[in-house]
Each structure stands twice: as structure tokens, then as C-alpha cells.
Design a protein around this motif. Sequence first.
Motif, PDB file in Angstrom:
ATOM      1  N   SER A 119      83.105 116.806  27.288  1.00 21.54           N
ATOM      2  CA  SER A 119      82.759 115.861  26.221  1.00 21.54           C
ATOM      3  C   SER A 119      82.417 116.619  24.945  1.00 21.54           C
ATOM      4  O   SER A 119      81.787 117.683  24.991  1.00 21.54           O
ATOM      5  N   LYS A 120      82.798 116.055  23.817  1.00 21.37           N
ATOM      6  CA  LYS A 120      82.508 116.721  22.544  1.00 21.37           C
ATOM      7  C   LYS A 120      81.031 116.567  22.208  1.00 21.37           C
ATOM      8  O   LYS A 120      80.520 115.455  22.143  1.00 21.37           O
ATOM      9  N   PRO A 121      80.330 117.687  21.974  1.00 24.13           N
ATOM     10  CA  PRO A 121      78.903 117.615  21.644  1.00 24.13           C
ATOM     11  C   PRO A 121      78.678 117.103  20.228  1.00 24.13           C
ATOM     12  O   PRO A 121      79.564 117.170  19.374  1.00 24.13           O
ATOM     13  N   SER A 122      77.476 116.633  19.969  1.00 25.82           N
ATOM     14  CA  SER A 122      77.158 116.033  18.675  1.00 25.82           C
ATOM     15  C   SER A 122      77.261 117.033  17.523  1.00 25.82           C
ATOM     16  O   SER A 122      77.589 116.647  16.396  1.00 25.82           O
ATOM     17  N   TYR A 123      76.983 118.305  17.793  1.00 22.48           N
ATOM     18  CA  TYR A 123      77.014 119.276  16.695  1.00 22.48           C
ATOM     19  C   TYR A 123      78.435 119.575  16.215  1.00 22.48           C
ATOM     20  O   TYR A 123      78.629 120.244  15.208  1.00 22.48           O
ATOM     21  N   LYS A 125      80.466 117.006  15.645  1.00 20.62           N
ATOM     22  CA  LYS A 125      80.884 115.766  14.994  1.00 20.62           C
ATOM     23  C   LYS A 125      81.498 116.089  13.635  1.00 20.62           C
ATOM     24  O   LYS A 125      80.975 116.884  12.865  1.00 20.62           O
TER      25      LYS A 125
END
Length: 337
Positions: A119-123, A125
Motif C-alpha cells: 500500500s502507498k504510504p501517506s508520505y 501522497k
Amino acid sequence: MGIFDFFKRKKEENDEIALDEALNIKEINEGEFNGQMNSEEVNENTFNYNFVIDHVEEYHNTKELSPEELKSLITGEILKVVDKSQNFDSMELYSKEAAKEIGIENISALTEFLYGGISKPSYLKGRYNGLGAWPTAVKNAVLTILYSFNEYSVDELLKIANDKSANSIKAVNLLCKMAAKGIEEDKIIDSIIYIMDNFSDENILSTLGFLSQVKNNNKVLKTLEVYFKKYIYDNNIESAYDITLSMINNVGTFTREQLIFLKAVALSDEVLELSLILKDEDGEFDLSSVSEDLRLKAALSFYSLHDKDEEINSKLLYLRDNSLDIELRKYLTEILG
């Protein structure tokens, strides 16, 4: 002499294209005209691995890790590579660091992330937002880390090359780069030649291009020659052109027949004798349906090898001065003056 008269004549000592000796050449790279890729927006088919291999170091991790700890370790290293890789050079650097942390012992576990994803992490984004960009970035990171293990990941990459997934052709590219550095060369070349029979036509052509990186290998050159002849007999001129460039780049020299073929593709719309480009072969090949785009590429390739031909130069000068494609005119102005 008419523009196509050269191709109607038999080979003579004083023909316009006379090669007294084979000339050394640099790699023919059409990408220079097509522009540079944005490293974050590369897609499944365009990602290129252009790294230097160091097959001296061995990367080990002998720690006792639970499945959860191992997954966390590998996930973290993949994300570091994705995050910090702004270009291909930096991807190589961080992939080597990741390989050191993961260790040879965990190569199989690393490969699983080609299929499970992260999953793509928030940092992250705002990055890798294009269609398919994030999973592609993860897969590219996994493959480059595998590549950093050098000879220890050859078997794993061969499995990937043979699994008929979107990753297969990328694995072939990496394997060919390894073979070009002398890593498991015979094993890699024999395996790729064997498995490529099951590839799509597009991937076969890409594989032949990757194989051309392996210099001074008779099996590679023979394979390229066999496919060139096949494409010519199928009158698949575009594929034959691509293989011609691969053969030239592989050997580092060009033959008189190859130069004739490039000039014919660039200028002729006739049916020509096969013996012009294949020694002692009977028959004909038809250039009446060659696209203008391919004619341009052939003219540019010819010019990169032999820049004194009056007819090729005349075609390129005309396009430089009259083409409606502004970018093409700029490019031709740069190379022709």
C-alpha cells in the motif's frame, strides 16, 4: 543516377557504399530524439535498467526473523528505494543498500512482493499518481533489488522471466545485463533463447534487443541473424530493421549488407533482390508499404553510421528545411548543422 538506381545494380567494387573495413560505432539510440522519461512516470514497458554490476560483494542477513518481522523489513527497504530513487543512478545505489539489509537468504521472500504489492504510504501522497504508477514503482524496486544480488538472484529472475507476467520482459532485461558483465553468461543466454519461443511477438523483439547487450557471444549473434532472416522472409521490414540495429550494436561494427538494407528502407519503395542484403539468398523483399516513420528512422540510423551518402543526406536536409514537425526540424538542425 536515379535515387533508387543503387539498389538495382549488382555489387561492384566502386559502389557508392564501399566499406574498406568495418568501423567501430557507438550504440544507436533512437531515444535521444524521443526525449527523456520522467523517472516517476515510467510504465510497465518503458522502464530501463542501466546499472553497473558489482558481483564481488555478498549480501547476507542471518538474523532470526519472524514472518512478520521479515515482511516489515522487506517492505521498509522497498519503500526506501521507491522514495529515494529520483533517477536510475540513485535507484541502483539504494537498491544495493536494500539488498544488504534483506540478505541473500531472503531472496524468495522479496520476490513475493512482485505479486502481493504494498500500500502507498501517506508520505508519498502526491507522487506516483498516474494510472498504474504506484504498483509499477513497487515492482521496479523489487526487481532492481533482486538485480543487486547479482549471481545469487539469477535463478529467481529466470523464474520471473518464464512466468509470462508483466514482469517477465523486465527480468529478461536484467538477466541480459548480468550476462553482459560475465555473470552466469552461458546459463542465462541458453535459458533465454529457450524460453523466448513462448513470448509474444513484441516481447521476442524486445528480448532480442536485450540480448544484443551481450557482446562477443556467438549464440547471441547467431540468434539475431536467424530472426533477421525470418523477419525478412515474412516481409516484416520494421522488425528486420530493429534486429539490424541490434546486430550492429552487438558486434560494434556494420556490414555492407546492413548498410544497404538501411538505405533501402530509407529510400526505396520497390521490390528488391534478397541477395543485396543476404548473401547467396534467392528471392525478393518488398519495401512498397514501409511507413514514413520507419523510413526516417532508417535514414537517421544510416547517417549515424555513414554520414557522407549524398542521397541520405539530401533526404534529411529536405526534412530539416521542410518538415511540418517542428521538433524534428530542430533535431535535424542539431545533427546536420
